[in-house]
Scaffold this active site. Structure first.
Site, short mmCIF file in Angstrom:
data_model
loop_
_atom_site.label_atom_id
_atom_site.label_comp_id
_atom_site.label_asym_id
_atom_site.label_seq_id
_atom_site.Cartn_x
_atom_site.Cartn_y
_atom_site.Cartn_z
N PRO A 10 0.76 -1.30 -0.09
CA PRO A 10 0.10 -0.01 0.06
C PRO A 10 0.87 1.29 -0.05
CG PRO A 10 0.00 -1.10 2.09
CD PRO A 10 0.48 -2.06 1.20
N ASN A 11 0.25 2.31 -0.80
CA ASN A 11 0.77 3.65 -0.75
C ASN A 11 2.10 3.93 -1.80
OD1 ASN A 11 -1.13 4.96 0.62
ND2 ASN A 11 -0.29 3.63 2.65
N ARG A 18 4.81 11.13 -1.88
CA ARG A 18 4.44 11.09 -0.74
C ARG A 18 5.69 11.02 0.27
NH1 ARG A 18 4.92 4.69 0.99
NH2 ARG A 18 3.95 4.88 3.27
N TYR A 23 10.96 9.14 1.43
CA TYR A 23 11.04 7.82 0.46
C TYR A 23 11.85 8.54 -0.83
CZ TYR A 23 7.88 5.64 3.45
OH TYR A 23 7.49 4.99 4.59
N ASN A 74 8.24 -5.73 -1.36
CA ASN A 74 7.97 -4.30 -0.25
C ASN A 74 6.55 -4.52 -0.02
OD1 ASN A 74 7.88 -2.09 0.95
ND2 ASN A 74 9.00 -0.76 -0.36
N ALA A 77 3.29 -1.22 4.65
CA ALA A 77 2.77 -1.10 6.06
C ALA A 77 2.33 -2.43 6.34
CB ALA A 77 1.75 -0.16 6.02
N GLU A 98 13.04 -9.31 1.05
CA GLU A 98 12.26 -8.30 1.60
C GLU A 98 13.19 -6.90 1.14
OE1 GLU A 98 11.57 -8.74 5.86
OE2 GLU A 98 10.81 -6.79 6.05
N HIS A 100 12.91 -2.57 1.67
CA HIS A 100 12.17 -1.34 2.02
C HIS A 100 13.09 -0.07 1.60
CE1 HIS A 100 9.59 -3.59 4.63
NE2 HIS A 100 10.66 -3.97 4.96
N ARG A 107 13.69 4.14 12.34
CA ARG A 107 12.35 4.84 12.23
C ARG A 107 11.60 4.47 13.52
NH1 ARG A 107 9.42 4.62 6.75
NH2 ARG A 107 8.29 6.33 7.61
#
Ligand code: DQA
Length: 155
Positions: A10-11, A18, A23, A74, A77, A98, A100, A107
């Site tokens: 998502p996103n 964003r 990012y 990725n 969330a 994985e 990111h 974070r």
């Protein structure tokens, strides 16, 4: 030709607009273009997708079963929340990388736990869009293709 699914959660469709301080300005289309170039160079087939829906992500991971040799994921969330994604990954018997864009460990504490990591062969985070390229190199390396510099175990 080995097939790699590169899946986004998502996103990620809003990359470039964003939270650019976190990012960056690179769009998902830019990342896809770059992945296609690198995959072609490494002799990998590529299926690149993004969804905002958890169930769709689960269905795509299921679709990879028996089709793809590797998944670059990725989950955004859903990384931190989705047991459904974890269970789907556990039913996939290929390689899982994985990815990111941000360094999730620098974070908020809620980003430090990843369900995806429990099923991943390796994790790449904090290198922005370049992380996707690194993931493809890792896949090609594992599958025995030409993936750039050799590591000690290959010499
Ligand atoms: C992300 C990190 C996640 O914590 C976040 O929810 C995202 C993007 C990353 O690529 O840095 O949406 O997966």
């Amino acid at each position: 030709m080995p097939l790699v699914f590169v899946l986004g959660g998502p996103n990620l469709n809003l990359l470039g607009q964003r939270e650019p301080e976190t990012y960056g300005r690179t769009t998902l289309a830019d990342i896809e273009r770059r992945c296609r170039e690198v995959a072609a160079r490494l002799g990998l087939g590529l299926d690149f997708r993004q969804t905002n829906c958890e169930g769709e992500l689960v269905s795509w991971i299921q679709e990879a079963r028996g089709r793809a040799q590797a998944l670059v994921l990725n989950a955004a969330a859903y990384t931190h929340t989705s047991i459904a994604v974890l269970d789907a990954l556990r039913a996939f018997d290929g390689m899982v990388v994985e990815v990111h864009l941000s360094n999730i460990f620098r974070r908020e504490p809620f980003r430090h736990h990843s369900y995806v990591s429990l099923a991943a062969d390796g994790v790449i985070c904090g290198f922005g869009p370049y992380g996707y390229e690194l993931a493809l190199y890792a896949v090609a390396h594992r599958l025995g293709g030409d993936a750039g510099p050799q590591t000690a175990d290959q010499r």
